[in-house]
Motif scaffolding. Structure first.
Motif, short mmCIF file in Angstrom:
data_model
loop_
_atom_site.label_atom_id
_atom_site.label_comp_id
_atom_site.label_asym_id
_atom_site.label_seq_id
_atom_site.Cartn_x
_atom_site.Cartn_y
_atom_site.Cartn_z
N UNK A 38 0.82 -1.23 0.00
CA UNK A 38 -0.15 0.36 0.34
C UNK A 38 0.91 1.07 0.31
N UNK A 39 0.79 1.94 -0.99
CA UNK A 39 1.20 3.65 -1.32
C UNK A 39 0.29 4.51 -0.50
N UNK A 40 1.33 5.61 -0.18
CA UNK A 40 0.76 6.65 0.30
C UNK A 40 1.18 8.13 -0.95
N UNK A 41 0.62 8.46 -1.53
CA UNK A 41 1.04 10.08 -1.65
C UNK A 41 0.65 11.15 -2.18
N UNK A 42 0.94 12.06 -2.55
CA UNK A 42 1.05 13.28 -1.94
C UNK A 42 0.48 14.09 -3.30
N UNK A 43 0.24 14.86 -4.04
CA UNK A 43 0.66 15.75 -5.56
C UNK A 43 0.25 17.09 -5.01
N UNK A 44 0.25 17.96 -5.90
CA UNK A 44 -0.23 19.39 -5.72
C UNK A 44 0.28 19.76 -6.97
N UNK A 45 -0.66 20.66 -7.41
CA UNK A 45 -0.80 21.65 -8.77
C UNK A 45 0.47 22.89 -8.75
N UNK A 46 1.72 23.46 -7.97
CA UNK A 46 2.42 24.07 -7.91
C UNK A 46 3.14 24.49 -9.06
N UNK A 47 3.70 24.04 -10.05
CA UNK A 47 4.24 24.40 -11.05
C UNK A 47 2.79 23.41 -12.28
N UNK A 48 1.99 23.17 -11.45
CA UNK A 48 1.19 22.36 -12.88
C UNK A 48 1.45 21.51 -13.16
N UNK A 49 1.89 20.58 -13.07
CA UNK A 49 3.05 19.64 -14.11
C UNK A 49 4.00 18.75 -12.86
N UNK A 50 3.98 18.61 -11.08
CA UNK A 50 4.25 17.76 -10.73
C UNK A 50 3.59 16.43 -10.41
N UNK A 51 4.78 16.03 -10.62
CA UNK A 51 4.54 13.95 -10.27
C UNK A 51 3.91 14.13 -8.83
N UNK A 52 3.58 13.08 -8.67
CA UNK A 52 2.95 12.47 -7.45
C UNK A 52 4.11 12.22 -6.11
N UNK A 53 4.38 12.32 -5.26
CA UNK A 53 5.20 12.20 -4.62
C UNK A 53 4.76 10.59 -3.62
N UNK A 54 5.37 9.42 -3.63
CA UNK A 54 4.84 8.36 -2.71
C UNK A 54 5.67 8.17 -1.55
N UNK A 55 5.21 7.75 -1.02
CA UNK A 55 5.86 7.20 0.44
C UNK A 55 6.32 5.47 -0.15
N UNK A 56 7.11 5.19 1.38
CA UNK A 56 7.94 3.99 0.56
C UNK A 56 7.41 2.83 0.94
N UNK A 57 5.89 3.18 1.31
CA UNK A 57 4.99 1.84 1.16
C UNK A 57 5.32 0.54 2.48
N UNK A 58 3.95 0.62 2.58
CA UNK A 58 3.69 -0.55 3.58
C UNK A 58 2.84 -1.98 3.33
N UNK A 59 3.89 -2.71 3.83
CA UNK A 59 3.89 -4.44 2.90
C UNK A 59 2.35 -5.08 4.28
N UNK A 60 1.19 -5.13 3.86
CA UNK A 60 0.23 -6.17 4.34
C UNK A 60 0.31 -7.44 4.61
N UNK A 61 0.49 -8.08 5.63
CA UNK A 61 -0.18 -10.01 5.67
C UNK A 61 -0.76 -9.90 6.33
N UNK A 62 -1.30 -11.07 5.66
CA UNK A 62 -2.78 -11.69 5.92
C UNK A 62 -2.86 -12.32 6.85
N UNK A 63 -2.64 -12.83 8.22
CA UNK A 63 -2.67 -13.87 8.94
C UNK A 63 -4.23 -15.16 9.13
N UNK A 64 -4.19 -15.87 8.49
CA UNK A 64 -5.35 -17.06 8.58
C UNK A 64 -5.70 -17.29 9.81
#
Lengths: 115, 113
Positions: A89-115
């Motif tokens: 799972x990745x969280x990301x932030x975006x803005x219109x600062x210059x009109x074209x900025x890409x998204x800035x992503x977090x490094x991610x969280x790996x989710x494991x589901x135990x039965x």
């Protein structure tokens, strides 16, 4: 510069239990916030997004997230996880600062589901 | 609509070889992006384009070149591949300046030996 922190690299949850994935952002103005999910070997799928308005956002697959400006957070929640929720799972932030900025992503969280 | 597609899905290169990754979108989007994804690093922006004939550098542009000769296509080139460029590459598109949401392709897994 904007940044995103996902404090948890891995999280293990039992199937049927509730889930909360943390996301903190740094940005000087009102951010545009996203949560993406990536299943193994797959691309990124948008779960939900926050632009403005109601701070509790509903997404697909039963997920929701709450924007808290005072805490600079946008945590993802699900009341009862299913084995199929195991993914990155990745969280990301975006803005219109210059009109074209890409998204800035977090490094991610790996989710494991135990039965 | 196919959305955002990427070609190829997988590729193995030897150090020093060159290749081009193709990204295509059929949504008439103005903006297109190339990211790379490495373990523990999330996605990082390589280059982007705000329209046909325009390109700009992102966070990690070194070793890559891009071209946007047609609005629907965004090419990422590696002139002399290095092992450090082993990664998963994602292309994304965005409708215009006002619409922040990006739509992602399925990714290209590249290995440089």
């Amino acid at each position: 510069a904007q940044s995103v922190t996902q404090p948890d690299i891995h999280i293990t949850v039992s199937e049927g239990a509730s889930l909360e994935l943390r996301c903190n952002y740094s940005y000087g103005a009102t951010p545009y916030l996203f949560w993406y999910v990536q299943s193994p070997g797959q691309g990124l799928q948008l779960l939900l997004k926050y632009f403005s308005g109601d701070t509790l956002v509903q997404g697909i697959k039963g997920f929701e997230a709450e924007f808290k400006r005072s805490q600079s957070s946008f945590n993802l929640r699900k009341p009862s996880v299913h084995w199929s929720d195991a993914a990155e799972y990745f969280c990301a932030v975006g803005a219109i600062r210059g009109g074209a900025d890409g998204l800035t992503f977090g490094k991610g969280t790996h989710l494991i589901i135990q039965p | 609509n196919a959305g955002v597609t990427q070609t190829p899905k997988f590729r193995v290169l030897k150090t020093g070889q060159s290749m081009t990754l193709l990204c295509a979108q059929d949504m008439n989007h103005e903006y297109m992006y190339w990211y790379r994804q490495d373990p523990g690093m999330g996605l990082r922006l390589i280059h982007y384009s705000v329209g046909e004939g325009t390109t700009a550098k992102g966070e990690v542009p070194d070793g890559y070149n891009v071209s946007r000769l047609k609005k629907q296509n965004f090419l990422l080139g590696l002139e002399s591949a290095a092992p450090s460029q082993t990664s998963v590459y994602f292309c994304a598109s965005r409708r215009d300046r006002v619409s922040i949401e990006q739509f992602f392709g399925p990714g290209t897994r590249l290995t440089v030996l």
